[in-house]
Design an enzyme around this catalytic site. Structure first.
Site, PDB file in Angstrom:
ATOM      1  N   LYS A 224       0.125   4.259  -0.472  1.00  0.00           N
ATOM      2  CA  LYS A 224      -0.526   5.497  -0.006  1.00  0.00           C
ATOM      3  C   LYS A 224      -0.217   6.629  -0.997  1.00  0.00           C
ATOM      4  O   LYS A 224      -0.123   6.363  -2.192  1.00  0.00           O
ATOM      5  CB  LYS A 224      -0.087   5.816   1.436  1.00  0.00           C
ATOM      6  CG  LYS A 224      -0.249   4.589   2.338  1.00  0.00           C
ATOM      7  CD  LYS A 224      -0.098   4.860   3.792  1.00  0.00           C
ATOM      8  CE  LYS A 224      -0.270   3.548   4.555  1.00  0.00           C
ATOM      9  NZ  LYS A 224      -0.281   3.736   5.996  1.00  0.00           N
TER      10      LYS A 224
ATOM     11  N   GLY B 206       1.976   2.699  10.617  1.00  0.00           N
ATOM     12  CA  GLY B 206       2.931   3.788  10.417  1.00  0.00           C
ATOM     13  C   GLY B 206       3.639   4.219  11.686  1.00  0.00           C
ATOM     14  O   GLY B 206       4.293   5.260  11.712  1.00  0.00           O
TER      15      GLY B 206
ATOM     16  N   HIS C  79      -9.728   1.479   4.693  1.00  0.00           N
ATOM     17  CA  HIS C  79      -8.472   1.752   5.408  1.00  0.00           C
ATOM     18  C   HIS C  79      -8.741   2.795   6.502  1.00  0.00           C
ATOM     19  O   HIS C  79      -9.519   3.728   6.295  1.00  0.00           O
ATOM     20  CB  HIS C  79      -7.405   2.241   4.431  1.00  0.00           C
ATOM     21  CG  HIS C  79      -6.035   2.254   5.040  1.00  0.00           C
ATOM     22  ND1 HIS C  79      -5.629   3.259   5.889  1.00  0.00           N
ATOM     23  CD2 HIS C  79      -5.004   1.393   4.963  1.00  0.00           C
ATOM     24  CE1 HIS C  79      -4.396   2.999   6.299  1.00  0.00           C
ATOM     25  NE2 HIS C  79      -3.992   1.869   5.756  1.00  0.00           N
TER      26      HIS C  79
ATOM     27  N   ASN D 287       0.869  -1.174   0.000  1.00  0.00           N
ATOM     28  CA  ASN D 287       0.000   0.000   0.000  1.00  0.00           C
ATOM     29  C   ASN D 287       0.908   1.226   0.000  1.00  0.00           C
ATOM     30  O   ASN D 287       1.444   1.597   1.035  1.00  0.00           O
ATOM     31  CB  ASN D 287      -0.896  -0.022   1.246  1.00  0.00           C
ATOM     32  CG  ASN D 287      -1.723   1.251   1.383  1.00  0.00           C
ATOM     33  OD1 ASN D 287      -1.811   2.049   0.454  1.00  0.00           O
ATOM     34  ND2 ASN D 287      -2.329   1.431   2.550  1.00  0.00           N
TER      35      ASN D 287
ATOM     36  N   GLU E 297      -5.933  -4.470  10.631  1.00  0.00           N
ATOM     37  CA  GLU E 297      -4.933  -3.423  10.834  1.00  0.00           C
ATOM     38  C   GLU E 297      -5.257  -2.645  12.105  1.00  0.00           C
ATOM     39  O   GLU E 297      -6.064  -1.704  12.068  1.00  0.00           O
ATOM     40  CB  GLU E 297      -4.927  -2.467   9.645  1.00  0.00           C
ATOM     41  CG  GLU E 297      -4.512  -3.119   8.345  1.00  0.00           C
ATOM     42  CD  GLU E 297      -3.811  -2.125   7.422  1.00  0.00           C
ATOM     43  OE1 GLU E 297      -2.709  -2.423   6.985  1.00  0.00           O
ATOM     44  OE2 GLU E 297      -4.372  -1.042   7.192  1.00  0.00           O
TER      45      GLU E 297
ATOM     46  N   GLU F 135      -7.085   5.265   7.459  1.00  0.00           N
ATOM     47  CA  GLU F 135      -6.822   6.656   7.067  1.00  0.00           C
ATOM     48  C   GLU F 135      -8.040   7.247   6.352  1.00  0.00           C
ATOM     49  O   GLU F 135      -8.358   8.426   6.522  1.00  0.00           O
ATOM     50  CB  GLU F 135      -5.556   6.722   6.191  1.00  0.00           C
ATOM     51  CG  GLU F 135      -4.300   6.537   7.042  1.00  0.00           C
ATOM     52  CD  GLU F 135      -3.117   5.929   6.327  1.00  0.00           C
ATOM     53  OE1 GLU F 135      -3.090   5.905   5.079  1.00  0.00           O
ATOM     54  OE2 GLU F 135      -2.197   5.447   7.026  1.00  0.00           O
TER      55      GLU F 135
ATOM     56  N   GLY G 157       4.747   1.516   4.887  1.00  0.00           N
ATOM     57  CA  GLY G 157       6.095   2.092   4.834  1.00  0.00           C
ATOM     58  C   GLY G 157       7.156   1.179   4.239  1.00  0.00           C
ATOM     59  O   GLY G 157       7.940   1.598   3.378  1.00  0.00           O
TER      60      GLY G 157
ATOM     61  N   SER H 234       2.993  -1.813  10.515  1.00  0.00           N
ATOM     62  CA  SER H 234       4.442  -1.880  10.774  1.00  0.00           C
ATOM     63  C   SER H 234       5.053  -3.250  10.470  1.00  0.00           C
ATOM     64  O   SER H 234       5.934  -3.727  11.189  1.00  0.00           O
ATOM     65  CB  SER H 234       4.748  -1.438  12.217  1.00  0.00           C
ATOM     66  OG  SER H 234       4.310  -0.103  12.413  1.00  0.00           O
TER      67      SER H 234
HETATM   68  P1  PGA Z   1       2.530   0.565   7.730  1.00  0.00           P
HETATM   69  O1  PGA Z   1       1.081   0.800   7.039  1.00  0.00           O
HETATM   70  O2  PGA Z   1       3.053  -0.749   7.191  1.00  0.00           O
HETATM   71  O3  PGA Z   1       3.334   1.740   7.310  1.00  0.00           O
HETATM   72  O4  PGA Z   1       2.294   0.491   9.206  1.00  0.00           O
HETATM   73  C1  PGA Z   1       0.194  -0.262   6.864  1.00  0.00           C
HETATM   74  C2  PGA Z   1      -1.065   0.237   6.188  1.00  0.00           C
HETATM   75  O5  PGA Z   1      -1.466   1.380   6.421  1.00  0.00           O
HETATM   76  O6  PGA Z   1      -1.694  -0.492   5.408  1.00  0.00           O
END
Ligand code: PGA
Length: 249
Positions: free
Chosen positions: A11, A172, A95, A9, A166, A97, A234, A212
């Site tokens: 983003k 993140g 998601h 992902n 998640e 976000e 990330g 993460s």
């Molecule tokens: P992250 O994000 O691996 O940076 O924690 C995961 C996601 O938002 O799908």
């Protein structure tokens, strides 16, 4: 048997040129990987370039969002049919976000899941609790409510739905859930799905962990009984670290 699935992902990151450079670096690093499905979800504008660059690699393309209508006067939105036409096999929906920053609620997410399926795109439905909800011992209730509301009146062909657990506090932040905690919730999600769907359908649903995920912790998650893969933010932005995750075996 469910095929392991690793999803990037990106983003709101990477230009078209960055995308092409990434693929040039990634493909040789994962060309000998078999038995694991790999999907990259870039920003909409890079989808055609990504698809072109990945041609012949076996790596699939996904989107990070879509609108719930197929066409019409919806300024600024992207139709599921357009994504299917551009070669998207998957779409990330729900998601945290988008739930938190864009204000998407369960009704909107439910409409989007249905629209994706109607266009032949496999939804990757994200669910997960906030830190406060976890501390208040409400994590299971929150995740169960999301599943029930987001999957209301949704049917799909076997293999046609993916869930990503998640925990919001792990996204993140560099602080991943422990593999025990991930297994605990993913197992709970599997039980919820077994109540919502017939056995063959329920068992075909792949459940990913996200939050993460890194090359250093992926093997622990994949060793858990109910975890079928990962949704990676990330650590999917560099070809080398994403390849390290894809090569978890
Ligand atoms: P992250 O994000 O691996 O940076 O924690 C995961 C996601 O938002 O799908």
């Amino acid at each position: 048997m469910r095929t392991p699935l690793i999803v990037a992902n990106w983003k709101m990151n990477k230009s078209i040129q960055d995308t092409e450079n990434f693929v040039r670096e990634l493909v040789p690093l994962v060309s000998d990987v078999s038995g694991t499905e790999i999907v990259i979800c870039p920003p909409f504008i890079s989808i055609p370039a990504l698809r072109g660059a990945l041609s012949g690699s076996g790596i699939k393309v996904g989107a990070q969002n879509l609108f719930w209508e197929m066409k019409g006067a919806y300024t600024g939105e992207i139709s599921p049919l357009m994504l299917a036409d551009a070669g998207c096999n998957y779409v990330i929906l729900g998601h945290s976000e988008r739930r938190q920053i864009m204000g998407e609620n369960d009704t909107i997410i439910n409409r989007k899941v249905r629209a994706a399926l109607d266009a032949g795109i496999i939804p990757i439905l994200c669910v997960g609790e906030t830190l406060q909800e976890r501390e208040n011992h409400m994590a299971r209730e929150v995740v169960k409510d999301q599943l029930i509301r987001n999957l209301k009146d949704i049917s799909f062909a076997p293999g046609g739905l993916v869930i990503a657990y998640e925990p919001v506090w792990a996204i993140g932040t560099g602080v991943n859930a422990s593999s025990d905690d991930a297994q605990d919730m993913v197992g709970f999600i599997r039980n919820c799905l077994a109540r919502l769907y017939q056995r063959e359908q329920a068992e075909s649903i792949r459940i990913l962990y996200g939050g993460s995920v890194k090359p250093e912790n992926i093997a622990e998650f994949m060793a858990e009984e109910d975890v079928d893969g990962a949704l990676v933010g990330g650590a999917s932005l560099q070809a080398e670290s994403f390849a390290g995750i894809v090569r978890f075996k």
